[in-house]
Design an enzyme around this catalytic site. Structure first.
Site, short mmCIF file in Angstrom:
data_model
loop_
_atom_site.label_atom_id
_atom_site.label_comp_id
_atom_site.label_asym_id
_atom_site.label_seq_id
_atom_site.Cartn_x
_atom_site.Cartn_y
_atom_site.Cartn_z
N GLY A 253 22.52 -17.09 7.32
CA GLY A 253 23.51 -16.02 7.49
C GLY A 253 23.58 -15.17 6.23
CE LYS A 254 25.60 -8.56 4.08
NZ LYS A 254 25.56 -7.28 4.72
NE ARG A 255 31.17 -14.99 3.00
CZ ARG A 255 31.91 -15.24 4.07
NH1 ARG A 255 31.77 -16.39 4.71
NH2 ARG A 255 32.82 -14.39 4.46
#
Ligand code: GLU
Length: 490
Positions: A253-255
């Site tokens: 994911g982005k994080r």
């Protein structure tokens, strides 16, 4: 004998965020399959999640696809015979099919309110509530039970026994026991379909022959197969594609990307100066390979790719490997001809505030810096010092290497270089060697100071190469200016 149908494949993003690199890999595989078979690649926007869908996201996806050069034959902006290609413009079609299923007794209206369902859920012990299964409250009711004027959803009447089996080109036969599938909602009370239903109706009506999408959708597929069967629609071939995972083996994911310094949005790669050819060469590895060949021209990918060869093993994103592949592709004239390279580099130079450079100087500097750069940003950074009147000094490098002791050598070197007539690599090198011999030094004793003097930076190519690009006058001027700075350092 019937002729095999020309493939029609699709990418069907929900515009709820940026285009993820995993989505780009899925697009690439579909695009390659279409391009090599003379087939059609359809882009369909699945914007039925109204709370999360945005126009910006749809634009990001389209921009990213255009940047990657993965064009679509039907869809937004280009139209086509199976449109409209946004699901919110197709609501009447879903209603028609949902009504048909209800009329045939294969789906039913459910008037249960949220409150009623919550009551049922709360009968379960607290730690089991997340496993709540709809208790089929309206499954066996008839039209005479319908509550006029009240909102309802449409639920699919999942067979209570038996199995749903489908063949996946990548993962083989997948068997799901129907008892594991609850009577799922296909239409919300506002007349908007849920993903599984909208996707099935559209894939069938858009004549899609092969659905190739991320393996995270395998879990939805049994429901979709049940829907195709209930609607008596042909089931396309199915190929789930292995996932791009983070270095920890979990979903990227982005994080997570931020934690590992891995950009996950395609447009971030554009901003960071990656070339689309390079990025595609890294992404194609997630699920496909061709012998030992590491990098491919686009035409080679189209020629060699075969959906039948896709492997099921998920892959971990490796930033080092990504950079290595990108560097290999970006530095090779076969993939990116020099003129094209310069054209793509330009905006990154302008972005650094550079203007009005001398084109022949730019070309020389590019030939020197390009082989060391994985991205246009890195290349523009390395070239910067050649195109400015004076280099911009890195404070640390300056403090460390431009010392009073170095000043003496910098001046002496400038004097020695004054005698070089033909200021080319070979002659600069000869002069440098005799200069070092006369001072009983080795190149490593002065290279760091000379490099900082010439480029302002601690990391840069060899000093002789730099001098050859800068030319005699500029090179000597920089050595002397740096000597003055170095003297001031005491
Ligand atoms: N809209 C779905 C998604 O973005 C599409 C999945 C599919 O390809 O069927 O995940």
């Amino acid at each position: 004998m019937t002729r095999p149908r020309t493939p029609r494949v699709r990418f069907a993003p929900s515009p709820t965020g940026y285009l993820h690199i995993g989505g780009a890999r899925t697009i690439l595989f579909n695009w390659l399959h279409a391009r090599q078979s003379g087939g059609t690649f359809v882009l369909r926007i699945e914007d039925t999640d109204q709370a999360r869908s945005t126009d910006e996201s749809a634009k990001d996806i389209i921009d990213a696809m255009r940047w990657l050069g993965l064009d679509w034959d039907e869809g937004p902006e280009v139209g086509g015979p199976y449109g409209p290609y946004s699901q919110m413009e197709r609501l009447s079609t879903y209603k028609e099919y949902a009504d048909r299923l209800v009329a045939q007794g294969k789906a039913y209206r459910c008037y249960a309110t949220r409150q009623q369902l919550d009551e049922w859920r709360n009968r379960l012990p607290a730690d089991q509530r997340h496993r709540f299964v709809y208790p089929r409250l309206w499954r066996d009711k008839t039209e005479s039970d319908w509550l006029a004027g009240k909102p309802y959803v449409v639920r699919f009447k999942t067979p209570l026994s038996g199995q749903t089996i489908f063949h996946d080109k990548v993962y083989g036969d997948i068997v799901t026991s129907n008892s594991e599938i609850q009577d799922f909602v296909i239409m919300r009370s506002d007349g908007i379909p849920l993903y599984n239903f909208g996707a099935v109706v559209d894939d069938a009506l858009m004549d899609i022959t092969l659905v190739a999408r991320g393996a995270d959708h395998i879990l939805n597929t049994a429901q979709q197969v049940l829907l195709y069967e209930a609607l008596s629609l042909p089931i396309p071939e199915l190929a789930h594609l292995p996932m791009i995972l983070g270095p920890d083996g979990r979903k990227l994911g982005k994080r997570d990307g931020e934690r590992y310094g891995i950009p996950v949005s395609v447009m971030q790669y554009k901003d960071l100066g990656y070339s689309p050819e390079a990025l595609l060469n890294y992404l194609v590895r997630f699920g496909w390979s061709y012998g030992d060949q590491e990098t491919f021209m686009r035409s080679e990918l189209v020629e060699y790719f075969n959906i039948e060869d896709v492997s099921s093993a998920h892959g971990k994103f490796d930033l080092k490997k990504c950079k290595a592949i990108c560097q290999k592709v970006l530095t090779d004239d076969r993939y990116t001809p020099f003129a094209d390279y310069l054209r793509q580099l330009r905006p990154f130079l302008i972005g650094r505030g550079l203007r009005n450079w001398d084109d022949s100087l730019l070309e020389k500097a590019t030939r020197l810096i390009r082989p060391r750069s994985a991205t246009f940003v890195e290349c523009a950074e390395g070239i910067d010092c050649f195109l400015r009147d004076e280099p911009v000094f890195d404070a640390q490098a300056r403090a460390k290497f431009l010392t009073p002791a170095a000043a003496v050598h910098l001046r002496a070197l400038s004097d020695a270089l004054g005698a070089v007539d033909l200021f080319e690599h070979e002659h600069i090198e000869e002069t440098m060697q005799s200069f070092l011999r006369s001072r009983n030094m080795e190149i490593k004793d002065i290279a760091p100071a000379v490099r900082v003097a010439l480029t302002g930076r601690g990391t840069a190519p060899g000093v002789i190469e730099i001098l050859a690009v800068l030319g005699k006058n500029v090179g000597r001027r920089r050595l002397e200016a740096a000597a003055r700075l170095a003297e001031e350092a005491q």
